[in-house]
Write a protein that holds these residues in place. Structure first.
Motif, PDB file in Angstrom:
ATOM      1  N   VAL A  25       6.650   5.760  -6.334  1.00  0.00           N
ATOM      2  CA  VAL A  25       6.220   4.501  -5.716  1.00  0.00           C
ATOM      3  C   VAL A  25       5.379   3.674  -6.686  1.00  0.00           C
ATOM      4  CG1 VAL A  25       4.751   3.521  -3.917  1.00  0.00           C
ATOM      5  CG2 VAL A  25       6.370   5.321  -3.346  1.00  0.00           C
ATOM      6  N   GLN A  26       4.407   4.333  -7.324  1.00  0.00           N
ATOM      7  CA  GLN A  26       3.550   3.555  -8.238  1.00  0.00           C
ATOM      8  C   GLN A  26       4.341   3.100  -9.466  1.00  0.00           C
ATOM      9  OE1 GLN A  26       1.901   4.311 -11.400  1.00  0.00           O
ATOM     10  NE2 GLN A  26       3.278   6.055 -11.719  1.00  0.00           N
ATOM     11  N   PHE A  27       5.315   3.895  -9.902  1.00  0.00           N
ATOM     12  CA  PHE A  27       6.148   3.511 -11.044  1.00  0.00           C
ATOM     13  C   PHE A  27       6.956   2.260 -10.698  1.00  0.00           C
ATOM     14  CE2 PHE A  27       9.930   3.517 -13.648  1.00  0.00           C
ATOM     15  CZ  PHE A  27       9.484   3.921 -14.902  1.00  0.00           C
ATOM     16  N   LEU A  28       7.626   2.291  -9.534  1.00  0.00           N
ATOM     17  CA  LEU A  28       8.436   1.137  -9.143  1.00  0.00           C
ATOM     18  C   LEU A  28       7.573  -0.089  -8.880  1.00  0.00           C
ATOM     19  CD1 LEU A  28      11.082   2.824  -6.782  1.00  0.00           C
ATOM     20  CD2 LEU A  28      11.417   1.981  -9.121  1.00  0.00           C
ATOM     21  N   GLY A  29       6.362   0.139  -8.329  1.00  0.00           N
ATOM     22  CA  GLY A  29       5.469  -0.985  -8.084  1.00  0.00           C
ATOM     23  C   GLY A  29       5.042  -1.662  -9.376  1.00  0.00           C
ATOM     24  N   LYS A  87      -3.765   8.197   3.999  1.00  0.00           N
ATOM     25  CA  LYS A  87      -3.401   7.445   2.805  1.00  0.00           C
ATOM     26  C   LYS A  87      -1.894   7.258   2.616  1.00  0.00           C
ATOM     27  CE  LYS A  87      -7.619   8.529   0.266  1.00  0.00           C
ATOM     28  NZ  LYS A  87      -8.299   9.137   1.421  1.00  0.00           N
ATOM     29  N   SER A  88      -1.066   8.225   2.998  1.00  0.00           N
ATOM     30  CA  SER A  88       0.367   8.038   2.785  1.00  0.00           C
ATOM     31  C   SER A  88       0.895   6.868   3.619  1.00  0.00           C
ATOM     32  CB  SER A  88       1.128   9.319   3.122  1.00  0.00           C
ATOM     33  OG  SER A  88       1.029   9.621   4.502  1.00  0.00           O
ATOM     34  N   ARG A  89       0.354   6.713   4.819  1.00  0.00           N
ATOM     35  CA  ARG A  89       0.737   5.586   5.668  1.00  0.00           C
ATOM     36  C   ARG A  89       0.291   4.274   5.052  1.00  0.00           C
ATOM     37  NH1 ARG A  89       4.363   3.569   9.151  1.00  0.00           N
ATOM     38  NH2 ARG A  89       3.428   2.243  10.745  1.00  0.00           N
ATOM     39  N   SER A 199       8.302   5.856  -0.322  1.00  0.00           N
ATOM     40  CA  SER A 199       6.934   6.072   0.172  1.00  0.00           C
ATOM     41  C   SER A 199       6.901   6.926   1.428  1.00  0.00           C
ATOM     42  CB  SER A 199       6.246   4.727   0.434  1.00  0.00           C
ATOM     43  OG  SER A 199       6.794   4.084   1.583  1.00  0.00           O
ATOM     44  N   ARG A 200       8.018   6.982   2.152  1.00  0.00           N
ATOM     45  CA  ARG A 200       8.055   7.777   3.383  1.00  0.00           C
ATOM     46  C   ARG A 200       8.017   9.280   3.101  1.00  0.00           C
ATOM     47  NH1 ARG A 200       6.188   5.138   7.061  1.00  0.00           N
ATOM     48  NH2 ARG A 200       7.176   6.554   8.565  1.00  0.00           N
ATOM     49  N   PHE A 201       8.228   9.681   1.847  1.00  0.00           N
ATOM     50  CA  PHE A 201       8.247  11.103   1.492  1.00  0.00           C
ATOM     51  C   PHE A 201       6.905  11.588   0.937  1.00  0.00           C
ATOM     52  CE2 PHE A 201      12.636   9.681   1.304  1.00  0.00           C
ATOM     53  CZ  PHE A 201      13.300  10.683   1.996  1.00  0.00           C
ATOM     54  N   ILE A 202       5.911  10.708   0.828  1.00  0.00           N
ATOM     55  CA  ILE A 202       4.592  11.119   0.332  1.00  0.00           C
ATOM     56  C   ILE A 202       3.906  11.978   1.385  1.00  0.00           C
ATOM     57  CG2 ILE A 202       2.312  10.304  -0.405  1.00  0.00           C
ATOM     58  CD1 ILE A 202       3.659   7.774  -1.439  1.00  0.00           C
TER      59      ILE A 202
END
Length: 631
Positions: A25-29, A87-89, A199-202
């Motif tokens: 997620v952070q990479f794609l962001g 935090k994942s949410r 992000s749903r898999f965090i």
């Protein structure tokens, strides 16, 4: 040599759910932000007249300030939200906001509207300010302490690579006539949607303080957040160090488009080349941190990094100020053929490498030494100060340009300021220089083998007992161990010139025999008891003196007295290979120096001895067994 507990290659984290989805997620962001921003800055640099009457230099720095402003305004509120909620949410929500922001940016690109594009840039800053506290606060919850340097290194290097790929892709797309704008708009929205799915898999991360009441006034909370940072001085000063790096990097990167066009006479592709080299350097430096630090938070790399930032910053000024004139705009390939341009590329790469050395340990220190219940707010405070420093960087650049300075001269001013700031910070926090001395010792003088470090407790008090071979025993052990150790040492060695700086900074405890100074002896026992009561590690050389023949002498009874007063586990440790070093009392050491320029030494740690069974003879036998025949 055995591998300490929990120390594995950092890349194993990429295969684990507790890290991989977050990393994705952070990479794609980071990739997506830079596709959009690179397309925007190149448009503004090369098509300024079609948007505004402002100069290109001023417009670039105004755009940078607009992106950074939300970090100042909303980071404190974001820190409260990150501490209060799961935090994942929160990560999923911030990625959804990113998708909306990219839709606004797409509209601005189609309309070629500067107000809409700057609005999208501002909203992108809002989204990033919300994501920042969650991003860095979730790592200590999902990773073990031994994995934090590796995890931070992967995040920093991954971000650098994502920034690189995003800038290359965004710069390439915007240069395509006809369909480039459409491709930028579609790509950014697709990437945001993909990140939202990942992000749903965090894994869930429990809220740090679910009872926290959120202050609805962002300005008041911002002020409270910044003042809260100073409660832990070393954390606050580390955050100042991080913020300074963003000041330095912001000034440098913001000038790339105009450095390429006005100084280096390069095309849009040269801008991309400069960013590629710089980003790869940061990524390489970040990944090297994990290996150079030995899986621990190694603050010694911070001064090392700041030295490189200054030296190669000065050389970058020298190289850019002496660029030979050309009569045409150069593409990336032609740019590299011009004499002297490889020096510019090398300087940027090395600035990036040393920037990685500088920034990764500081982030890890803030994560490990901030209070768990308010870690997100601490990260938010870090983001606020980062933003203030970056806005200050933009204002300084605008002011210096109006005063008549050129871009190369601005680079020189920044490098010299870096040297001054580094010296100031290290006088405030001598722990950085202390760790630098220890790190240099084991990376330039000795080759250190380590075994059994897992026997040193991660938390709580313990007494370390070790044989005493040389004047640098404490330095070698400090460089090998994760936790700081308060060494008890002879008051005469404590006062040795140069080394006394290290011992004082490490809060070593000077001790004397009862015949020499009974008051110093009693003060030492009081200081030892106080340190153990506070849960610290205390180290002692029970022989009471340096060895004169390389053998382990009789252990004195001070250890028993310490443990009787404060019952704690006693951990035996043995040093090998230092007897013939320059810092030992070996009479023939100088004759062996040419043959042993980089001697191999070993730090071996054994299982803890319970306080009930401690005796000088038992501990000496344990240390002797750990050392073996290797002196």
């Amino acid at each position: 040599m055995s591998e300490p507990r929990g120390e594995h290659s950092q890349f194993r984290l990429l295969a684990e759910r507790r890290f991989a989805p977050f990393f994705g997620v952070q990479f794609l962001g980071a990739f997506n932000d830079n596709v959009f921003k690179q397309a925007l800055v190149i448009m503004l640099a090369y098509q300024t007249a079609s948007f505004t009457n402002l100069s290109s230099d001023t417009l670039q720095n105004i755009a940078q300030a607009i992106f950074i402003l939300p970090f100042m305004l909303f980071s404190a509120t974001a820190g409260q939200i990150a501490d209060k909620f799961e935090k994942s949410r929160l990560i999923s929500i911030t990625v959804a906001l990113e998708l909306a922001v990219m839709a606004v940016g797409a509209a601005g690109l189609f309309m070629k509207s500067l107000p809409v594009l700057l609005t999208a840039l501002f909203l992108s800053g809002v989204q990033s300010s919300l994501f920042g506290p969650v991003k860095y606060a979730i790592l200590p919850e999902q990773l073990r302490e031994t994995e934090l340097i590796g995890g931070n290194a992967l995040v920093e290097s991954g971000t650098s690579i994502a920034v690189l790929l995003g800038m290359v892709y965004g710069g390439w797309l915007i240069a395509q006539s006809g369909w480039g704008l459409t491709a930028v708009a579609v790509s950014t929205c697709v990437v945001s949607a993909t990140a939202l799915l990942i992000s749903r898999f965090i894994p869930r991360a429990a809220p740090a303080d679910p009872t926290l009441r959120i202050n609805p006034n962002p300005l008041a909370e911002t002020w409270r957040n910044v003042t809260h940072l100073n409660e832990r001085r070393v954390v606050f000063l580390s955050i100042l160090g991080i913020s300074w790096f963003w000041f330095y990097g912001s000034i440098l990167v913001t000038q790339f488009p105009n450095l390429s066009r006005n100084v280096l006479h390069g095309s849009e592709h040269v801008v991309t080349l400069l960013l590629v080299v710089f980003s790869l350097g940061i990524g390489a430096g970040s990944l090297l941190c994990e290996r150079l630090s030995g899986h621990k938070v190694e603050l010694g790399l911070v001064p090392f990094g700041s030295i490189g930032l200054t030296l190669f910053g000065i050389d970058l000024w020298w190289a850019t100020a002496s660029v030979p004139p050309v009569q045409e705009t150069l593409g990336a390939a032609d740019f590299l053929r011009v004499p002297g341009h490889w020096r510019i590329v090398a300087d940027l790469a090395l600035i990036g490498v040393f920037g990685g050395f500088y920034i990764v340990p500081l982030y890890a220190l803030v994560q490990t030494r901030s209070a768990a219940a308010s870690r997100s707010r601490t990260i938010a405070g870090n983001n606020i100060l980062n933003a203030l420093f970056m806005v200050a960087a933009a204002l300084l650049a605008i002011g210096l340009f109006r005063a008549g300075l050129s871009i190369p001269q601005l680079i020189l001013v920044t490098a010299l300021l870096n040297a001054a700031v580094a010296v100031y910070i290290y006088t405030l926090v001598p722990e950085f220089l202390m760790r630098f001395m220890a790190w240099l010792l084991i990376h330039s003088v000795y080759r250190v083998e380590k075994s059994g470090l897992e026997h040193i407790p991660d938390k709580g008090p313990a007494l370390i007992v070790c044989n005493h071979v040389s004047y640098v025993d404490a330095l070698v052990v400090a460089a090998a161990c994760r936790r700081p150790i308060r060494w008890v040492m002879d008051h005469n060695i404590f006062r040795v010139p140069l080394l006394s700086f290290f011992f004082t900074t490490a809060r070593a405890i000077p001790i004397a025999s009862v015949k020499e100074d009974p008051r110093v002896l009693e003060d030492a026992y009081d200081a030892i008891a106080d340190a153990l009561a506070k849960g610290e590690l205390v180290g002692i050389f029970p022989e009471g003196r340096l060895t004169s023949d390389g053998e382990i002498g009789a252990f004195r009874g001070g250890v028993s007295k310490i443990v009787e007063r404060t019952p704690v586990p006693v951990v035996p440790m043995a040093l090998s290979g230092l007897w013939q070093s320059l810092f030992a009392r070996h009479a023939g050491k100088l004759r062996r120096v040419p043959a042993r320029l980089f001697p191999r030494v070993r730090v071996a740690v054994g299982s803890a001895v319970s306080p009930e069974t401690v005796s000088p003879d038992v501990l000496r036998a344990s240390v002797l067994a750990l050392r073996g025949d290797w002196r």
